[in-house]
Design an enzyme around this catalytic site. Structure first.
Site, PDB file in Angstrom:
ATOM      1  N   GLY A  54     -83.377  21.728 189.573  1.00 48.35           N
ATOM      2  CA  GLY A  54     -84.157  21.254 188.446  1.00 48.35           C
ATOM      3  C   GLY A  54     -83.419  20.135 187.732  1.00 48.35           C
ATOM      4  CB  SER A  55     -84.467  17.142 185.896  1.00 50.56           C
ATOM      5  OG  SER A  55     -84.783  16.459 187.079  1.00 50.56           O
ATOM      6  N   GLY A  56     -82.311  18.153 184.075  1.00 51.31           N
ATOM      7  CA  GLY A  56     -81.812  18.682 182.809  1.00 51.31           C
ATOM      8  C   GLY A  56     -80.340  19.048 182.869  1.00 51.31           C
ATOM      9  CG  HIS A  57     -78.974  21.211 185.512  1.00 51.74           C
ATOM     10  ND1 HIS A  57     -78.980  22.156 184.508  1.00 51.74           N
ATOM     11  CD2 HIS A  57     -79.881  21.624 186.431  1.00 51.74           C
ATOM     12  CE1 HIS A  57     -79.850  23.103 184.829  1.00 51.74           C
ATOM     13  NE2 HIS A  57     -80.416  22.808 185.975  1.00 51.74           N
ATOM     14  CE  LYS A 105     -77.975  24.026 190.312  1.00 49.13           C
ATOM     15  NZ  LYS A 105     -78.712  23.029 191.123  1.00 49.13           N
ATOM     16  CG  ASP A 110     -82.633  25.947 192.887  1.00 51.89           C
ATOM     17  OD1 ASP A 110     -83.212  26.604 192.001  1.00 51.89           O
ATOM     18  OD2 ASP A 110     -82.198  24.787 192.700  1.00 51.89           O
ATOM     19  CG  HIS A 219     -81.778  26.947 184.831  1.00 52.13           C
ATOM     20  ND1 HIS A 219     -80.731  27.503 185.505  1.00 52.13           N
ATOM     21  CD2 HIS A 219     -82.241  25.940 185.599  1.00 52.13           C
ATOM     22  CE1 HIS A 219     -80.581  26.873 186.660  1.00 52.13           C
ATOM     23  NE2 HIS A 219     -81.471  25.927 186.743  1.00 52.13           N
TER      24      HIS A 219
END
Ligand SMILES: Nc1ncnc2c1ncn2[C@@H]1O[C@H](COP(=O)(O)OP(=O)(O)O)[C@@H](O)[C@H]1O
Ligand SMILES: Nc1ncnc2c1ncn2[C@@H]1O[C@H](COP(=O)(O)OP(=O)(O)O)[C@@H](O)[C@H]1O
Ligand SMILES: [Mg+2]
Ligand SMILES: [Mg+2]
Ligand SMILES: [Mg+2]
Ligand SMILES: [Mg+2]
Lengths: 333, 210, 333, 210
Positions: A54-57, A105, A110, A219
């Protein structure tokens, strides 16, 4: 919600456009399906590393694409695993004939999506190996559960295995190296504040001004438990002790100490935590031979920090020091 | 009374509407014990499904459901993506190239879908997942058929069972999925996936019973 | 106040201890008076660069000490200019016989303290030149006021002039180069949230959930005006337009575009701003030839961003690309 | 009535106490139009001054004041560091190696200090700085002397004048210091430095009148 964004639906697309404009020397960006590859991909004869999530990392994973690290990254929506078609296209785009390593991960989504992508890629005749990262000691490990999350160690695996691939090691060797690092590394994180997922618009959890979450993931999930605020030294102890006790790390061990910001915690605080972490480790006879300090695997603007320990040896140190040229991590070149 | 291809299309359309109406509630459930995206994921997927439907409308039921499944796989992401695409693909494969199906076909299809989820996700009953809505729904269909209940009745029974299964996830401590990271803290919250799955079964009942 | 700190009085000391433990290969840290110098200082025959200012802007300045950038940094308490004795000791410690350049951000306190230190150093026979950085277009320039603040451009001056000094340029040449950069560079910043100064324990200003501050400095001062939140694209325009109009930057200009996080704003948002900034500049016929994106000059955990434009030429590009090896900025080495 | 060396020491001690009691208020004023550190800066400085005082107590008034000034210079930082150290150093230089001083010496000293601040900071009256408390204080001392007022009276007058000067900074738009960055927004706030300066003059009056 206070963010420098436009339409929440466009956050990832617009971020990718920014990356594309900022780093044409490092990466190529593709859309629908979204993925980022090394500007010089495919590198013939080199094992290719593909990761994603996911994005945001940020900067993980897109910021780690480049010489000496990842060949491709697949960004999903914020906090949502990308889809198999992204992973398949990325895998095909970077395969240089020496096979492709998927660094995954350990999250249900995922894992499922990467598994499907790996099968599809194999059907197309590409040799694919997958390695799971599950270093979060905040989660009990058990065959009856989803198991541990992959967190900070992912960054170190991408750097070190990236160097190994650059060095010409085979797919099998790269996969074994990645699994070895996963066996020797542990992490734990905490949060002072929640983050706000753009399309949600409110905090993922509500945390009173005098409390913090211990054992959080990346998350915006709440942690294992919520307790009263403590000074940085005490918090550092709450992270270091479970990590050291889990492997366990022993007197005489040489380690890489990675102090990571969850996004909103500034560098000045990370150094205060780093200082205490070294003190605690030295008291246990554990020697810090390398370090990484900064926001490398984040949860949007969440305030908090995570600590990752990786037991090092000569080979790992050499690979860690090897040149890397990405937007998010760079040295020696 | 048979379920026609158009009934199936109407079901998919109805569920897309249901998701549009409930995505915030689903995301909010996921915010409690997950990562606050389940509603957004389902919504993204079924918006695209609606765009794709016209190209599927002239196909048989199996092809339609598989088409929906493939679209979800490439649009939803997260855990729900593979899981929901499995539901539709397995169901479609089980039903095959039919232009209309009987209740029995649907029961078999849902059973196949449930088995597919169990294999993919390796979850057991009471792990606090979608399965906790699916298993009871399948059971209800079977018993209804054994009792010779009407199609409409049977579908409503399965929806009712899925609803109870959904509510039964509340006290559970999650052993699979993101919620499992919370350990004991996951108890007391309703599982988002079980909720969206109940809505799926319910939507079929609404679309097909009368 | 939610921070990973211990006693607010100890924040800077403990941060310095962390830096000392983390980067012995790069720097040496001294206490009472506090200053950080290059591990290999003094570099004989090289012009030495000394900067400093209040803490809370990390990685600036301590994170920029090393080969190709600063020879020494003097950290004051959070947001408070350091004292002349720190600057004097640092100046003496790094003087390699070719003179010392003081890079001073234009704040009354910084200017007064650096002026006194320069005089003292000259009394001790060290050749000292001072350059003032005042690039913040949010503040009107006038001889009747304290003038403009030194903000983002400081980072670029330290990098570029650091490379020039490394190259063997004279003190006079380095000072002229620094002044030239200051003439060709402009910045402006905005805040989505305030920051909390540790010893104060409450926000420096109170900002409603739907408002932002435009034209802020880097010390948690409120900005020139407070307005309702806007989308990132509009905010980017509010920063780019005054900057471009001020110099002014003209069609055909080649620039370095620096999008900076005030500390709490994550990378994903900076790329969204960068994307729009490039779009706006290209529409004006201004070409972005180099960029810097990340948290380089911060205000503790403040959420917000600043944009800096620097008009480039061949010499500046060459010096920008030159190798640099510091904790906060590194490439080519 | 003369002001002795011990009076001077007591003044410095009293001001250190006043700062300790008011540092939060001063920082808060600076939070409004500056960077929220003025109180912390002064406090850090005068804490160290208290530690250093014993080593100064046997010196003459000039040396004591210069010693205090040097300590402030190396401890306060910010704008206040050089400014306050200038006040003490200029005053000390003006008074010189005396063991006791007359009101006139003090008036001259404060005038020298004020001139020093004006030179260093290049500020003018009504720029919303310390000077707006200092100028009136000096004037008041002079007129009091012309009118032959008693030392105590004169000191109280100067404190009163400094107080008015401090309050007069409230409506001003700052032209110097950090507050100037706020432009019009700086109006309506009392200048922190003028406030700490008033407290300094006031403390002298308290310590020396009778
Ligand atoms: N192993 C599993 N088996 C079955 N269902 C699962 C499993 N893991 C997660 N789920 C379902 O997926 C739902 C979460 O979906 P979603 O939030 O969209 O994905 P993610 O957890 O990746 O964010 C959970 O509520 C649960 O019902
Ligand atoms: N140029 C100047 N001349 C005289 N006094 C000044 C000048 N600039 C600032 N000051 C005084 O300094 C005070 C601020 O001191 P302080 O907050 O400790 O330093 P800084 O502004 O560096 O944070 C202001 O309130 C003002 O009275
Ligand atoms: Mg998710
Ligand atoms: Mg989720
Ligand atoms: Mg200050
Ligand atoms: Mg101040």
């Amino acid at each position: 919600m206070k963010k420098l964004i436009n339409n929440p639906e466009d956050v990832v697309k617009e971020e990718l456009q920014g990356i594309e404009l900022a780093h044409p020397d490092l990466v190529k960006v593709f859309y629908d399906p979204d993925y980022i590859i090394r500007a010089d991909a495919p590198v013939q004869g080199k094992v290719a590393l593909v990761s994603g999530g996911g994005s945001g990392h940020e900067p993980m994973h897109g910021g780690f694409v480049g010489k000496g690290m990842l060949d491709a990254a697949c960004p999903g929506p914020v906090f949502t695993s990308p889809t198999p078609d992204q992973m398949l296209e990325a895998t095909k785009a970077v395969d240089g004939g020496a096979g492709v390593l998927h660094i995954v991960k350990n999250y249900t989504g995922d894992v499922m999506n990467f598994d499907m992508a790996a099968d599809m890629a194999r059907d197309e005749g590409i040799e694919v190996e997958s390695v799971l990262v599950d270093d979060d000691v905040a989660v009990e490990d058990s065959t009856w559960t989803a198991g541990r999350r992959g967190v900070g160690l992912t960054v170190l695996i991408e750097k070190i295995v990236g160097a190994a691939a650059e060095e010409g090691r085979t797919l099998k060797e790269c996969a074994e190296l990645a699994r070895k690092i996963n066996d020797q590394g542990r992490s734990m994180g905490m949060a002072l504040t929640s983050c706000v997922v753009p399309h949600v618009g409110k905090p993922s959890f509500d945390l009173p001004e005098d409390e913090m979450e211990i054992g959080i993931g990346i998350h915006g999930e709440p942690g294992r438990h919520r307790i009263k605020l403590e000074p940085a030294d005490k918090i550092t102890e709450m992270l270091i002790d479970p990590i050291v006790g889990d492997l366990p790390y022993k007197e005489g061990d040489e380690v890489l100490l990675f102090v990571n910001s969850m996004g909103g915690t500034p560098l000045i605080e990370l150094y205060i935590v780093y200082r205490k972490a070294v003190e605690l480790l030295e008291a246990k006879g554990i020697k810090v031979v390398r370090n990484l300090i900064g926001p490398y695997i984040t949860s949007l603007e969440m305030a908090g920090a995570s600590i990752t320990l990786l037991k090092m040896d000569e080979d790992l140190v050499k690979l860690w020091d090897a040149p890397v040229k990405t937007a998010g991590m760079r040295w020696g070149i | 009374m048979a379920i026609t291809r158009d009934d199936v299309i109407n079901w998919v359309k109805d569920y897309a509407r249901v998701i549009e109406e409930n995505h915030e509630m689903l995301t909010d459930l996921d915010r409690e014990i997950g990562d606050a995206d389940h509603g957004a994921n389902m919504r993204r997927g079924f918006k695209t499904v609606l765009d794709k439907l016209p190209s599927l409308e002239d196909k048989d039921i199996g092809a339609i459901l598989k088409g929906v499944g493939m679209t979800l796989l490439s649009k939803v992401g997260g855990a729900a993506g593979p899981l929901y695409s499995t539901i539709f693909i397995k169901a479609g494969t089980s039903i095959g190239p039919k232009m209309e199906m009987e209740l029995e076909d649907w029961a078999k299809a849902l059973e196949a879908a449930t088995a597919g989820i169990a294999t993919l996700g390796k979850a057991l009953p009471n792990d606090k997942t979608m399965l906790d809505a699916l298993y009871p729904a399948v059971d209800a269909l079977k018993t209804s058929m054994q009792n010779g209940t009407s199609t409409g009745e049977a579908l409503l029974n399965s929806a009712e069972a899925a609803h109870e299964g959904m509510l039964a996830t509340i006290p559970l401590v999650a052993r699979k999925g993101r919620a499992s990271y919370l350990g004991e803290r996951s108890a007391g919250h309703q599982d988002p996936g079980a909720t969206s799955t109940y809505l799926l079964i319910k939507s079929a009942a609404d679309a097909w019973s009368d």
